[in-house]
Design a protein around this motif. Structure first.
Motif, mmCIF file in Angstrom:
data_model
loop_
_atom_site.group_PDB
_atom_site.id
_atom_site.type_symbol
_atom_site.label_atom_id
_atom_site.label_comp_id
_atom_site.label_asym_id
_atom_site.label_seq_id
_atom_site.Cartn_x
_atom_site.Cartn_y
_atom_site.Cartn_z
ATOM 1 N N PHE A 43 0.832 -1.206 0.000
ATOM 2 C CA PHE A 43 0.000 0.000 0.000
ATOM 3 C C PHE A 43 0.865 1.255 0.000
ATOM 4 O O PHE A 43 0.627 2.190 -0.768
ATOM 5 C CB PHE A 43 -0.916 -0.004 1.233
ATOM 6 C CG PHE A 43 -1.801 1.208 1.343
ATOM 7 C CD1 PHE A 43 -3.061 1.211 0.770
ATOM 8 C CD2 PHE A 43 -1.368 2.348 2.008
ATOM 9 C CE1 PHE A 43 -3.878 2.334 0.861
ATOM 10 C CE2 PHE A 43 -2.177 3.476 2.102
ATOM 11 C CZ PHE A 43 -3.430 3.464 1.533
ATOM 12 N N LEU A 44 1.890 1.281 0.871
ATOM 13 C CA LEU A 44 2.752 2.453 0.980
ATOM 14 C C LEU A 44 3.519 2.692 -0.320
ATOM 15 O O LEU A 44 3.692 3.839 -0.758
ATOM 16 C CB LEU A 44 3.730 2.276 2.146
ATOM 17 C CG LEU A 44 4.516 3.508 2.593
ATOM 18 C CD1 LEU A 44 3.580 4.577 3.134
ATOM 19 C CD2 LEU A 44 5.554 3.137 3.646
ATOM 20 N N THR A 45 3.954 1.612 -0.960
ATOM 21 C CA THR A 45 4.669 1.724 -2.232
ATOM 22 C C THR A 45 3.746 2.261 -3.319
ATOM 23 O O THR A 45 4.122 3.140 -4.096
ATOM 24 C CB THR A 45 5.232 0.358 -2.656
ATOM 25 O OG1 THR A 45 6.091 -0.131 -1.628
ATOM 26 C CG2 THR A 45 6.012 0.469 -3.954
ATOM 27 N N GLY A 46 2.519 1.737 -3.373
ATOM 28 C CA GLY A 46 1.547 2.231 -4.348
ATOM 29 C C GLY A 46 1.227 3.697 -4.138
ATOM 30 O O GLY A 46 1.071 4.453 -5.103
ATOM 31 N N ALA A 47 1.158 4.118 -2.870
ATOM 32 C CA ALA A 47 0.894 5.521 -2.568
ATOM 33 C C ALA A 47 2.025 6.409 -3.070
ATOM 34 O O ALA A 47 1.790 7.511 -3.587
ATOM 35 C CB ALA A 47 0.717 5.708 -1.059
ATOM 36 N N SER A 48 3.266 5.944 -2.953
ATOM 37 C CA SER A 48 4.412 6.722 -3.436
ATOM 38 C C SER A 48 4.391 6.850 -4.955
ATOM 39 O O SER A 48 4.729 7.902 -5.506
ATOM 40 C CB SER A 48 5.722 6.063 -2.973
ATOM 41 O OG SER A 48 5.855 6.146 -1.578
ATOM 42 N N LEU A 49 4.000 5.788 -5.643
ATOM 43 C CA LEU A 49 3.876 5.853 -7.101
ATOM 44 C C LEU A 49 2.783 6.834 -7.500
ATOM 45 O O LEU A 49 2.953 7.643 -8.419
ATOM 46 C CB LEU A 49 3.565 4.464 -7.661
ATOM 47 C CG LEU A 49 4.692 3.426 -7.576
ATOM 48 C CD1 LEU A 49 4.153 2.035 -7.878
ATOM 49 C CD2 LEU A 49 5.818 3.778 -8.529
ATOM 50 N N PHE A 50 1.642 6.754 -6.808
ATOM 51 C CA PHE A 50 0.504 7.629 -7.103
ATOM 52 C C PHE A 50 0.880 9.102 -6.911
ATOM 53 O O PHE A 50 0.629 9.946 -7.788
ATOM 54 C CB PHE A 50 -0.663 7.251 -6.184
ATOM 55 C CG PHE A 50 -1.898 8.082 -6.374
ATOM 56 C CD1 PHE A 50 -2.748 7.852 -7.451
ATOM 57 C CD2 PHE A 50 -2.233 9.082 -5.472
ATOM 58 C CE1 PHE A 50 -3.897 8.616 -7.627
ATOM 59 C CE2 PHE A 50 -3.377 9.850 -5.633
ATOM 60 C CZ PHE A 50 -4.216 9.610 -6.709
ATOM 61 N N THR A 51 1.508 9.422 -5.782
ATOM 62 C CA THR A 51 1.858 10.815 -5.506
ATOM 63 C C THR A 51 2.994 11.304 -6.412
ATOM 64 O O THR A 51 3.043 12.488 -6.761
ATOM 65 C CB THR A 51 2.245 10.993 -4.031
ATOM 66 O OG1 THR A 51 3.279 10.054 -3.684
ATOM 67 C CG2 THR A 51 1.041 10.764 -3.124
ATOM 68 N N ALA A 100 1.662 -12.084 -9.204
ATOM 69 C CA ALA A 100 0.593 -13.032 -8.898
ATOM 70 C C ALA A 100 -0.154 -12.660 -7.621
ATOM 71 O O ALA A 100 -1.366 -12.910 -7.505
ATOM 72 C CB ALA A 100 1.173 -14.440 -8.770
ATOM 73 N N GLU A 101 0.550 -12.063 -6.668
ATOM 74 C CA GLU A 101 -0.058 -11.773 -5.366
ATOM 75 C C GLU A 101 -0.680 -10.389 -5.273
ATOM 76 O O GLU A 101 -1.468 -10.128 -4.365
ATOM 77 C CB GLU A 101 0.995 -11.932 -4.267
ATOM 78 C CG GLU A 101 1.537 -13.350 -4.125
ATOM 79 C CD GLU A 101 2.597 -13.463 -3.053
ATOM 80 O OE1 GLU A 101 3.023 -12.395 -2.539
ATOM 81 O OE2 GLU A 101 2.995 -14.594 -2.724
ATOM 82 N N ALA A 102 -0.356 -9.485 -6.193
ATOM 83 C CA ALA A 102 -0.836 -8.104 -6.098
ATOM 84 C C ALA A 102 -2.308 -8.004 -6.475
ATOM 85 O O ALA A 102 -2.766 -8.667 -7.410
ATOM 86 C CB ALA A 102 -0.010 -7.205 -7.015
ATOM 87 N N PRO A 103 -3.092 -7.198 -5.745
ATOM 88 C CA PRO A 103 -4.499 -6.982 -6.116
ATOM 89 C C PRO A 103 -4.608 -6.179 -7.408
ATOM 90 O O PRO A 103 -3.685 -5.467 -7.789
ATOM 91 C CB PRO A 103 -5.060 -6.193 -4.925
ATOM 92 C CG PRO A 103 -3.871 -5.530 -4.318
ATOM 93 C CD PRO A 103 -2.717 -6.459 -4.538
ATOM 94 N N LEU A 104 -5.732 -6.303 -8.066
ATOM 95 C CA LEU A 104 -5.926 -5.633 -9.352
ATOM 96 C C LEU A 104 -6.151 -4.136 -9.175
ATOM 97 O O LEU A 104 -5.614 -3.319 -9.923
ATOM 98 C CB LEU A 104 -7.105 -6.248 -10.103
ATOM 99 C CG LEU A 104 -7.412 -5.659 -11.487
ATOM 100 C CD1 LEU A 104 -6.224 -5.878 -12.418
ATOM 101 C CD2 LEU A 104 -8.675 -6.298 -12.076
ATOM 102 N N VAL A 105 -6.938 -3.769 -8.173
ATOM 103 C CA VAL A 105 -7.295 -2.356 -7.977
ATOM 104 C C VAL A 105 -7.026 -1.974 -6.534
ATOM 105 O O VAL A 105 -7.296 -2.738 -5.601
ATOM 106 C CB VAL A 105 -8.783 -2.101 -8.321
ATOM 107 C CG1 VAL A 105 -9.135 -0.639 -8.081
ATOM 108 C CG2 VAL A 105 -9.083 -2.496 -9.756
ATOM 109 N N GLY A 106 -6.496 -0.788 -6.348
ATOM 110 C CA GLY A 106 -6.278 -0.263 -5.001
ATOM 111 C C GLY A 106 -6.208 1.253 -5.053
ATOM 112 O O GLY A 106 -5.786 1.817 -6.062
#
Length: 471
Positions: free
Chosen positions: A67-75, A239-245
């Motif tokens: 989640f934290l990594t995805g947030a960094s990509l988003f920002t 394989a383990e990552a969710p599709l949407v977040g």
């Protein structure tokens, strides 16, 4: 009847003032997308490393780290939009990628260590970044006035230092993903890095047009394919990552404001603004659109506002990514809309963890091989700028010599400043910042203060002493 002279418009050629600069050129969609993907691939490791390091120190679970990594990509994507597309007086409107600055990692780890309840560590960090970002936004116009102290002898030195400082990152990637592992620096990893470097060089030498421009992206793809038989490419995360977040605002709690943490992150903000100024000057030279005081002020506003907004979505302080400056220098694709497309991909990856995990499949050694070309291109651009700096003058040679020496101290002697306070080490451990400050101060002393200009004029009329030629 006498013939009436035709204007440029009559001839079907637009006036020079209407011709679009390559920075503002919009490329075909496919070229825009693939070129933007190159920028994402070049900076991905740098964006995800800080949240992984800080998140691990806080003790986050694997799901929370994702989640934290995805947030960094988003920002990072949002900050890149601000920088490339611009709003009002915000954004340099240059092909400038923004993402999580590594300069803040050490201070953030110090904040984690000094926070009694680890659950409060991230809210304290986020609160400090918000304050530092807002203060930086207010200070941007004054900070930008320093541009007059950046003649070619200074900018060339700083650009060279940016490239030289980044090269150890590429060398580290080439040795593998985990410095503590037994196979770190193995011949397999080094061979993958060398193969990727060779692929990029061959593509740059023997292809032309679009293929030549996306040589780095092709090199990363082919290098990853080569890594699969050696087990160096891990697809487990895909394989383990969710599709949407979605990075829910204040997922880790409302920001907290601690004085010590705020001071620490304000120091980081000054360092970040210094490096961003140097990067903007470098990029301006590369794209033939020199960054003036107005451009730098707008760019710093984007950096600082992006940093202030980033914690709302659980992201960290944002700054310019010098490795992408190298990509622009190598590909000569100067369109800011290409980088904006990369920003869009970052936002999508932040919203689609599967996509983010797919990019993460690229092994570190493969990134290292491509990084040698990217970061070396930045250093080469600095040398090109130094050629224009008047190195026939002894003063300028001295400025470059001492500034480069100061700037490479953290690279060649990492423990050189070990006895200094942690706050001072935040600045001193950044060779780009210390080299930049040294170059500016030496330029003032030798070329501005105490009648230096008149002495310089006298030096021009006097022949320089002969120097030995090295064969």
């Amino acid at each position: 009847m006498a013939a009436t002279p035709r204007s440029d418009n009559d001839a079907g050629t637009p006036p020079a003032t209407d011709r679009r600069h390559p920075v503002d050129e919009k490329l075909p969609p496919l070229k825009m997308l693939t070129s933007g993907l190159q920028h994402v691939a070049a900076m991905y490791a740098g964006v995800v490393a800080p949240p992984l390091i800080v998140g691990a120190a806080v003790g986050l679970s694997a799901a929370e780290l994702t989640f934290l990594t995805g947030a960094s990509l988003f920002t990072a994507g949002l900050a890149t939009f601000l920088q490339t597309l611009g709003v009002w007086k915000i954004g340099a409107r240059l092909p400038f990628v923004n993402g999580v600055t590594f300069a803040g990692v050490a201070p953030m780890l110090a904040i984690v260590d000094t926070t009694e309840d680890k659950a409060d560590a991230l809210p304290v960090i986020f609160g400090a970044i918000i304050v530092a970002g807002l203060l930086g936004f207010v200070a941007a116009p004054w900070f930008s006035r320093l541009v007059r102290f950046f003649p070619p002898v200074v900018t060339g030195t700083v650009i060279t230092l940016i490239g030289v400082s980044l090269l150890p990152v590429a060398f580290g990637w080439a040795q593998g993903p985990n410095p503590a592992a037994d196979d770190y620096g193995s011949t397999t990893y080094l061979a993958l890095a060398a193969a990727t470097l060779l692929i990029v060089l061959l593509l740059r030498r023997f292809t032309r047009g679009f293929v030549k421009q996306i040589a780095v992206l092709i090199g990363l793809v082919l290098g990853t394919l080569l890594a699969i038989p050696f087990g160096a490419a891990d697809f487990t995360a895909v394989a383990e990552a969710p599709l949407v977040g979605f990075p829910t605002p204040f997922h880790f709690g409302a920001p907290q404001f601690a004085a010590a943490a705020i001071i620490s992150m304000c120091v980081v903000m000054v360092v970040s603004m210094t490096e961003s100024t140097a990067d903007m000057l470098a990029l301006g030279e590369i794209v033939d659109k020199p960054a003036d005081e107005k451009t730098i002020a707008a760019g710093l506003r984007a950096d600082t506002l992006g940093s202030a907004l980033s914690p709302l979505f659980n992201g960290f302080m944002c700054s310019a990514f010098a490795q992408n400056v190298g990509l622009v220098a190598m590909t000569r694709i100067r369109s800011r809309f290409v980088v904006a497309a990369g920003g869009g991909l970052l936002v999508l990856m932040g919203l689609c963890p599967v996509a983010a995990a797919l990019i993460a499949v690229v092994p570190r050694p493969v990134l290292g091989g491509a990084g040698v070309v990217l970061f070396g291109s930045v250093a080469a651009s600095g040398i090109q700028t130094l050629v224009k700096a008047g190195l026939d003058k002894d003063n300028n040679v001295l400025i470059v010599a001492v500034s480069l020496a100061v700037g490479i101290i953290p690279i060649t002697a990492p423990e050189f400043y070990h006895a200094f306070p942690e706050t001072a080490k935040i600045i001193l451990d950044s060779g780009i910042s210390t080299g930049c400050v040294a170059a500016v101060l030496l330029n003032l002393v030798f070329n501005h203060l105490g009648g230096a200009r008149s002495r310089e004029a006298a030096d021009v009329t006097s022949p320089m002493e002969p120097t030995a030629t090295v064969h």
